[in-house]
Design a protein around this motif. Structure first.
Motif, PDB file in Angstrom:
ATOM      1  N   ASN A 169       8.142   1.277  -6.915  1.00 43.18           N
ATOM      2  CA  ASN A 169       9.010   0.499  -6.020  1.00 43.18           C
ATOM      3  C   ASN A 169       9.538   1.382  -4.896  1.00 43.18           C
ATOM      4  O   ASN A 169      10.732   1.407  -4.589  1.00 43.18           O
ATOM      5  CB  ASN A 169      10.184  -0.118  -6.802  1.00 43.18           C
ATOM      6  CG  ASN A 169      10.948  -1.134  -5.971  1.00 43.18           C
ATOM      7  OD1 ASN A 169      10.372  -1.830  -5.134  1.00 43.18           O
ATOM      8  ND2 ASN A 169      12.252  -1.213  -6.181  1.00 43.18           N
ATOM      9  N   SER A 170       8.627   2.118  -4.288  1.00 41.91           N
ATOM     10  CA  SER A 170       9.000   3.129  -3.301  1.00 41.91           C
ATOM     11  C   SER A 170       8.109   3.056  -2.069  1.00 41.91           C
ATOM     12  O   SER A 170       7.108   2.335  -2.053  1.00 41.91           O
ATOM     13  CB  SER A 170       8.892   4.537  -3.917  1.00 41.91           C
ATOM     14  OG  SER A 170       9.740   4.672  -5.027  1.00 41.91           O
ATOM     15  N   VAL A 171       8.499   3.799  -1.060  1.00 42.34           N
ATOM     16  CA  VAL A 171       7.718   3.937   0.160  1.00 42.34           C
ATOM     17  C   VAL A 171       7.578   5.421   0.470  1.00 42.34           C
ATOM     18  O   VAL A 171       8.568   6.168   0.412  1.00 42.34           O
ATOM     19  CB  VAL A 171       8.395   3.220   1.348  1.00 42.34           C
ATOM     20  CG1 VAL A 171       7.676   3.534   2.655  1.00 42.34           C
ATOM     21  CG2 VAL A 171       8.403   1.713   1.116  1.00 42.34           C
ATOM     22  N   TYR A 172       6.363   5.837   0.791  1.00 45.67           N
ATOM     23  CA  TYR A 172       6.141   7.230   1.157  1.00 45.67           C
ATOM     24  C   TYR A 172       6.364   7.378   2.659  1.00 45.67           C
ATOM     25  O   TYR A 172       5.635   6.820   3.473  1.00 45.67           O
ATOM     26  CB  TYR A 172       4.730   7.673   0.786  1.00 45.67           C
ATOM     27  CG  TYR A 172       4.489   9.156   1.017  1.00 45.67           C
ATOM     28  CD1 TYR A 172       5.175  10.105   0.273  1.00 45.67           C
ATOM     29  CD2 TYR A 172       3.592   9.600   1.993  1.00 45.67           C
ATOM     30  CE1 TYR A 172       4.971  11.457   0.479  1.00 45.67           C
ATOM     31  CE2 TYR A 172       3.377  10.947   2.203  1.00 45.67           C
ATOM     32  CZ  TYR A 172       4.074  11.874   1.442  1.00 45.67           C
ATOM     33  OH  TYR A 172       3.873  13.222   1.654  1.00 45.67           O
ATOM     34  N   ILE A 173       7.405   8.122   2.998  1.00 49.04           N
ATOM     35  CA  ILE A 173       7.763   8.332   4.399  1.00 49.04           C
ATOM     36  C   ILE A 173       7.108   9.619   4.889  1.00 49.04           C
ATOM     37  O   ILE A 173       7.342  10.691   4.335  1.00 49.04           O
ATOM     38  CB  ILE A 173       9.298   8.418   4.564  1.00 49.04           C
ATOM     39  CG1 ILE A 173       9.932   7.085   4.169  1.00 49.04           C
ATOM     40  CG2 ILE A 173       9.675   8.778   5.994  1.00 49.04           C
ATOM     41  CD1 ILE A 173      11.436   7.077   4.236  1.00 49.04           C
ATOM     42  N   LYS A 196       4.695  -1.336   4.954  1.00 50.18           N
ATOM     43  CA  LYS A 196       3.602  -2.270   5.209  1.00 50.18           C
ATOM     44  C   LYS A 196       2.849  -1.894   6.476  1.00 50.18           C
ATOM     45  O   LYS A 196       1.632  -2.017   6.552  1.00 50.18           O
ATOM     46  CB  LYS A 196       4.153  -3.682   5.302  1.00 50.18           C
ATOM     47  CG  LYS A 196       4.597  -4.246   3.959  1.00 50.18           C
ATOM     48  CD  LYS A 196       5.237  -5.613   4.115  1.00 50.18           C
ATOM     49  CE  LYS A 196       5.718  -6.132   2.754  1.00 50.18           C
ATOM     50  NZ  LYS A 196       6.417  -7.437   2.888  1.00 50.18           N
ATOM     51  N   ALA A 197       3.580  -1.447   7.492  1.00 52.39           N
ATOM     52  CA  ALA A 197       2.960  -1.093   8.771  1.00 52.39           C
ATOM     53  C   ALA A 197       2.053   0.124   8.639  1.00 52.39           C
ATOM     54  O   ALA A 197       0.999   0.200   9.270  1.00 52.39           O
ATOM     55  CB  ALA A 197       4.034  -0.842   9.821  1.00 52.39           C
ATOM     56  N   LEU A 198       2.451   1.073   7.803  1.00 51.03           N
ATOM     57  CA  LEU A 198       1.687   2.316   7.680  1.00 51.03           C
ATOM     58  C   LEU A 198       0.878   2.403   6.398  1.00 51.03           C
ATOM     59  O   LEU A 198       0.204   3.391   6.142  1.00 51.03           O
ATOM     60  CB  LEU A 198       2.645   3.515   7.773  1.00 51.03           C
ATOM     61  CG  LEU A 198       3.422   3.640   9.097  1.00 51.03           C
ATOM     62  CD1 LEU A 198       4.336   4.843   9.048  1.00 51.03           C
ATOM     63  CD2 LEU A 198       2.471   3.770  10.269  1.00 51.03           C
ATOM     64  N   GLY A 199       0.971   1.364   5.553  1.00 49.97           N
ATOM     65  CA  GLY A 199       0.194   1.345   4.329  1.00 49.97           C
ATOM     66  C   GLY A 199       0.625   2.395   3.320  1.00 49.97           C
ATOM     67  O   GLY A 199      -0.205   2.949   2.597  1.00 49.97           O
ATOM     68  N   LYS A 200       1.924   2.705   3.258  1.00 54.14           N
ATOM     69  CA  LYS A 200       2.409   3.765   2.382  1.00 54.14           C
ATOM     70  C   LYS A 200       3.293   3.244   1.245  1.00 54.14           C
ATOM     71  O   LYS A 200       4.026   4.003   0.630  1.00 54.14           O
ATOM     72  CB  LYS A 200       3.211   4.784   3.196  1.00 54.14           C
ATOM     73  CG  LYS A 200       2.399   5.507   4.278  1.00 54.14           C
ATOM     74  CD  LYS A 200       1.423   6.499   3.682  1.00 54.14           C
ATOM     75  CE  LYS A 200       0.719   7.285   4.766  1.00 54.14           C
ATOM     76  NZ  LYS A 200      -0.205   8.282   4.231  1.00 54.14           N
ATOM     77  N   GLU A 201       3.252   1.956   0.987  1.00 55.40           N
ATOM     78  CA  GLU A 201       4.053   1.432  -0.116  1.00 55.40           C
ATOM     79  C   GLU A 201       3.467   1.885  -1.451  1.00 55.40           C
ATOM     80  O   GLU A 201       2.238   1.952  -1.615  1.00 55.40           O
ATOM     81  CB  GLU A 201       4.106  -0.091  -0.073  1.00 55.40           C
ATOM     82  CG  GLU A 201       5.111  -0.624   0.943  1.00 55.40           C
ATOM     83  CD  GLU A 201       5.513  -2.062   0.656  1.00 55.40           C
ATOM     84  OE1 GLU A 201       6.671  -2.273   0.281  1.00 55.40           O
ATOM     85  OE2 GLU A 201       4.652  -2.943   0.807  1.00 55.40           O
ATOM     86  N   VAL A 202       4.337   2.196  -2.386  1.00 55.11           N
ATOM     87  CA  VAL A 202       3.907   2.620  -3.724  1.00 55.11           C
ATOM     88  C   VAL A 202       4.565   1.683  -4.731  1.00 55.11           C
ATOM     89  O   VAL A 202       5.665   1.946  -5.232  1.00 55.11           O
ATOM     90  CB  VAL A 202       4.314   4.085  -3.999  1.00 55.11           C
ATOM     91  CG1 VAL A 202       3.767   4.546  -5.348  1.00 55.11           C
ATOM     92  CG2 VAL A 202       3.814   4.997  -2.886  1.00 55.11           C
ATOM     93  N   PRO A 203       3.933   0.553  -5.012  1.00 60.81           N
ATOM     94  CA  PRO A 203       4.553  -0.455  -5.886  1.00 60.81           C
ATOM     95  C   PRO A 203       4.829   0.046  -7.296  1.00 60.81           C
ATOM     96  O   PRO A 203       5.751  -0.431  -7.957  1.00 60.81           O
ATOM     97  CB  PRO A 203       3.519  -1.595  -5.888  1.00 60.81           C
ATOM     98  CG  PRO A 203       2.237  -0.976  -5.443  1.00 60.81           C
ATOM     99  CD  PRO A 203       2.618   0.117  -4.509  1.00 60.81           C
ATOM    100  N   GLU A 204       4.021   1.006  -7.784  1.00 61.64           N
ATOM    101  CA  GLU A 204       4.247   1.536  -9.143  1.00 61.64           C
ATOM    102  C   GLU A 204       5.652   2.097  -9.308  1.00 61.64           C
ATOM    103  O   GLU A 204       6.221   2.076 -10.394  1.00 61.64           O
ATOM    104  CB  GLU A 204       3.221   2.630  -9.454  1.00 61.64           C
ATOM    105  CG  GLU A 204       1.803   2.130  -9.619  1.00 61.64           C
ATOM    106  CD  GLU A 204       1.052   2.037  -8.298  1.00 61.64           C
ATOM    107  OE1 GLU A 204      -0.154   1.780  -8.334  1.00 61.64           O
ATOM    108  OE2 GLU A 204       1.679   2.220  -7.225  1.00 61.64           O
TER     109      GLU A 204
END
Length: 414
Positions: A147-151, A137-145
């Motif tokens: 259910n992941s986060v791009y680190i 959420k802080a970096l805007g990298k969530e990928v809801p499709e």
């Protein structure tokens, strides 16, 4: 408890098995990218033979060539002389540890894997989902499709699409499934990724095995199977993990171990010497094909270790998918080629791994499938990462085969 500890010594008899026929080059993923002899299985084995015989000194460059291998073992799969490539290579890597460049991140990853399942990691993983969500959420990298986060920490080789950790990490440990008239009793070795990230995959395996008529037990205190350590030459660490796991596994009565990760399955079969089956093998043996889709087109990525380490016939997966009602199964031209993950290989050999990942994504695109399935949690992770990096993630769903089938079970009366 009987433990067959792995000996680290690389003998000249073992190292000199290869007759240099070059058949392996036609299927080697790293050679297909690098196009250098020393980056082929034949080349790496030649280096091992020369080092052990004393013809060549052990150097940092030699060790780097050994470490560039993905350990997919496709060379074994095609080798006409049944050369024991894995046995040679992990011993060569063990021999070269002192000459290898130190990789602190790798050390942390491997120590973390060795600790998987102990009380400390169980506590830590409880906080991981909320921490990862906050990061996204802080970096805007969530990928809801997915259910992941791009680190992304600014270093390309460490940038990854990571699934959010399971809401109940290690939640399957100690669970038992019982049927009225069981056909047999299975022990489910979940594996690190299912325990930590893909709890739904594990639940799906239990559901499928129950529907197929089997009792299932999940051991309480297993750790990482140790395959990543063994393949990297960390033989002492592997032996410790195997000893711990065998002590725990042998507390239970079972007819076979069932897995949903072929790398775990390969280690349990080849090094632990247990009877091991992929969950899809059991479905096929039972003729259990009570699945129905919604007219979608699916494709399948065959994990390398499924047909090399576990020696599962690829037709097992084809038969299961071709028997799902109202589903069109289409196979990519490179469906059996390595996706480029291979655990830490995708970090340590970022350029080669990225090219393999790109090829895999392009091959999947050509199928025009709406679902890409696989039988390996690591491959699912890497293919999803590739779909995101190549901006195709909104067009296709990446799933483990077990989850896909469990969601499409035809219940009685339907």
């Amino acid at each position: 408890m009987s433990v067959n500890y792995i000996e680290p010594k690389l003998t000249i008899e073992l190292a000199s098995q290869c007759v240099k026929c070059s058949a392996c080059r036609s299927v080697c993923p790293t050679y297909s990218v690098v196009k250098e002899e020393r980056s082929s299985p034949r080349g790496r084995l030649a280096l091992a033979e020369m080092v052990v015989s004393g013809e060549m000194p052990l150097t940092e460059d030699v060790v780097a060539q050994w470490n560039q291998c993905a350990m997919c073992r496709r060379c074994e799969w095609i080798c006409p002389n049944e050369v024991e490539y894995k046995e040679i290579m992990f011993r060569a890597r063990n021999l070269g540890k002192e000459k290898a460049k130190r990789d602190i991140f790798k050390e942390v990853v491997f120590k973390g894997l060795a600790m998987m399942g102990n009380p400390l990691t169980k506590i830590g993983m409880k906080f991981a989902p909320s921490l990862l969500s906050a990061y996204g959420k802080a970096l805007g990298k969530e990928v809801p499709e997915y259910n992941s986060v791009y680190i992304d920490v600014g270093i390309p080789k460490y940038a990854k699409l990571m699934p959010k950790p399971s809401a109940k990490p290690f939640g399957l440990r100690g669970k038992e499934v019982k049927t009225e008239k069981p056909k047999g009793r299975l022990l489910f070795f979940t594996g690190c990724m299912i325990d930590a990230f893909h709890g739904k995959t594990g639940e799906s395996v239990l559901k499928l095995m129950e529907k197929a008529g089997y009792d299932v037990v999940v051991p309480k205190d297993i750790r990482c199977c140790g395959a990543p350590h063994l393949y990297s030459g960390e033989i002492e660490a592997f032996n410790k993990l195997m000893e711990h796991n065998k002590k725990e596994i042998d507390k239970y009565e079972f007819d076979a171990i069932v897995v949903a990760c072929p790398t775990c399955g390969g280690a349990l079969k080849e090094e632990y010497h247990y009877p091991v089956k992929d969950f899809a093998e059991i479905l096929r043996e039972e003729g259990f094909y009570t699945f129905k889709g919604n007219g979608e087109k699916v494709t399948f990525h065959f994990p390398c270790h499924s047909y090399t380490a576990m020696k599962t016939n690829p037709n097992v997966f084809r038969d299961v998918l071709q028997n799902v009602k109202d589903v069109s199964y289409v196979e990519g031209e490179e469906a059996m080629m390595c996706c480029g993950f291979a655990g830490y290989f995708s970090v340590a050999n970022y350029e080669v791994a990225s090219e393999l990942q790109k090829r895999k994504v392009e091959d999947i695109k050509k199928t025009e499938a709406t679902y890409v399935l696989s039988d390996c949690p690591g491959c699912v992770l890497n293919i999803a990462d590739g779909m995101y990096k190549h901006d195709y993630y909104k067009n296709i769903k990446v799933m483990h085969l077990a989850e896909y089938l469990a969601e499409r079970l035809i219940e009685e009366g339907e």
